[in-house]
Design a protein around this motif. Structure first.
Motif, PDB file in Angstrom:
ATOM      1  N   GLU A   1      -7.432   9.106   2.856  1.00  0.00           N
ATOM      2  CA  GLU A   1      -6.144   8.632   3.372  1.00  0.00           C
ATOM      3  C   GLU A   1      -5.189   8.397   2.202  1.00  0.00           C
ATOM      4  O   GLU A   1      -4.008   8.740   2.267  1.00  0.00           O
ATOM      5  N   TYR A   2      -5.724   7.794   1.139  1.00  0.00           N
ATOM      6  CA  TYR A   2      -4.912   7.583  -0.058  1.00  0.00           C
ATOM      7  C   TYR A   2      -4.391   8.905  -0.590  1.00  0.00           C
ATOM      8  O   TYR A   2      -3.209   9.011  -0.945  1.00  0.00           O
TER       9      TYR A   2
ATOM     10  N   GLY B   1      -1.478   2.177  -5.269  1.00  0.00           N
ATOM     11  CA  GLY B   1      -2.819   2.425  -4.754  1.00  0.00           C
ATOM     12  C   GLY B   1      -3.782   1.261  -4.853  1.00  0.00           C
ATOM     13  O   GLY B   1      -4.791   1.230  -4.149  1.00  0.00           O
TER      14      GLY B   1
ATOM     15  N   ARG C   1      -9.333   0.680   2.079  1.00  0.00           N
ATOM     16  CA  ARG C   1      -8.821   1.860   2.768  1.00  0.00           C
ATOM     17  C   ARG C   1      -9.521   3.123   2.255  1.00  0.00           C
ATOM     18  O   ARG C   1     -10.006   3.179   1.129  1.00  0.00           O
TER      19      ARG C   1
ATOM     20  N   TYR D   1      -9.855   6.558  -6.966  1.00  0.00           N
ATOM     21  CA  TYR D   1      -8.430   6.634  -6.645  1.00  0.00           C
ATOM     22  C   TYR D   1      -7.659   7.292  -7.785  1.00  0.00           C
ATOM     23  O   TYR D   1      -6.750   8.095  -7.560  1.00  0.00           O
TER      24      TYR D   1
ATOM     25  N   ASN E   1      -4.416  -0.354  -1.528  1.00  0.00           N
ATOM     26  CA  ASN E   1      -5.270   0.469  -0.667  1.00  0.00           C
ATOM     27  C   ASN E   1      -6.728   0.200  -0.993  1.00  0.00           C
ATOM     28  O   ASN E   1      -7.572   0.003  -0.103  1.00  0.00           O
TER      29      ASN E   1
ATOM     30  N   THR F   1       0.853  -1.184   0.000  1.00  0.00           N
ATOM     31  CA  THR F   1       0.000   0.000   0.000  1.00  0.00           C
ATOM     32  C   THR F   1       0.895   1.243   0.000  1.00  0.00           C
ATOM     33  O   THR F   1       2.126   1.139   0.049  1.00  0.00           O
ATOM     34  N   THR F   2       0.275   2.403  -0.034  1.00  0.00           N
ATOM     35  CA  THR F   2       1.036   3.650  -0.060  1.00  0.00           C
ATOM     36  C   THR F   2       1.964   3.783   1.144  1.00  0.00           C
ATOM     37  O   THR F   2       3.140   4.138   0.996  1.00  0.00           O
TER      38      THR F   2
END
Length: 199
Positions: free
Chosen positions: A86-87, A74, A82, A138, A77, A49-50
């Motif tokens: 937050e991303y 991404g 997620r 995203y 995520n 994830t990031t």
């Protein structure tokens, strides 16, 4: 010219030979056009994830400047459910770091969109429409943040949707792209990479 590629399974090329990874193919295409680009240093792993990519960058401690930096991150995520905001926060931080590795020059950074895995056999039994919508959300974030920063943005998502159910464009897990798909991604990224390198 030094090349740094940051990402997850799509950048490390889960299930394909090293020479089939899209950053490696991109470096080859750049060399064919007379640009003296070295093989990419890749900081990427399947499942990241990031925040995990950011921690891995801390551990790897790459030292710039790099003539070209790519960022594709991404999907994990999204897969883990997620939060999109937050991303945005974590992606923006990664983009800032990528620009730093490019000697502070956003024009040397190329961001790739997240491919849409909802069309792959791996997504059987899942809510494909929801996955696609979340991927779109995203990608709106990484597109907007890349453009705001002055980085290049390359959209590989349409290619992933057009070819994602074709076995020729997937490895045996029914999820990750094949070398043939990565060749298309490299071709799509080539104009932005050429521009990033100032030619």
């Amino acid at each position: 010219m030094r090349f740094l590629a940051l990402g997850d399974s799509y950048t490390i090329g889960e299930g394909v030979d090293e020479g089939e990874r899209w950053p490696v193919r991109l470096a080859g295409l750049l060399r064919e056009r007379g640009l003296d680009v070295g093989d990419p240093r890749i900081i990427a792993r399947t499942g990241w994830t990031t925040d995990e990519l950011s921690a891995a960058i801390d551990d790897a401690d790459p030292r710039g400047p790099y003539a070209l930096v790519t960022l594709l991150i991404g999907v994990n995520n999204q897969y883990r459910g997620r939060d999109a905001e937050e991303y945005r926060t974590q992606f923006t931080d990664l983009l800032r770091r990528a620009i730093g590795f490019a000697d502070g020059k956003a024009s040397r950074v190329v961001v790739l969109s997240i491919p849409d895995w909802s069309v792959t056999p791996f997504a059987d039994g899942r809510d494909r429409a929801q996955i696609a919508a979340e991927i779109d959300a995203y990608n709106a974030i990484n597109r907007d943040e890349a453009r705001r920063a002055g980085a290049h943005w390359v959209d590989v998502t349409p290619q992933s949707r057009a070819a994602g159910a074709d076995p020729a464009f997937l490895v045996s897990d029914g999820l990750h792209p094949s070398g043939r798909a990565y060749a298309e991604w490299a071709r799509l990224a080539l104009p932005a990479a050429v521009e990033a390198l100032g030619r």
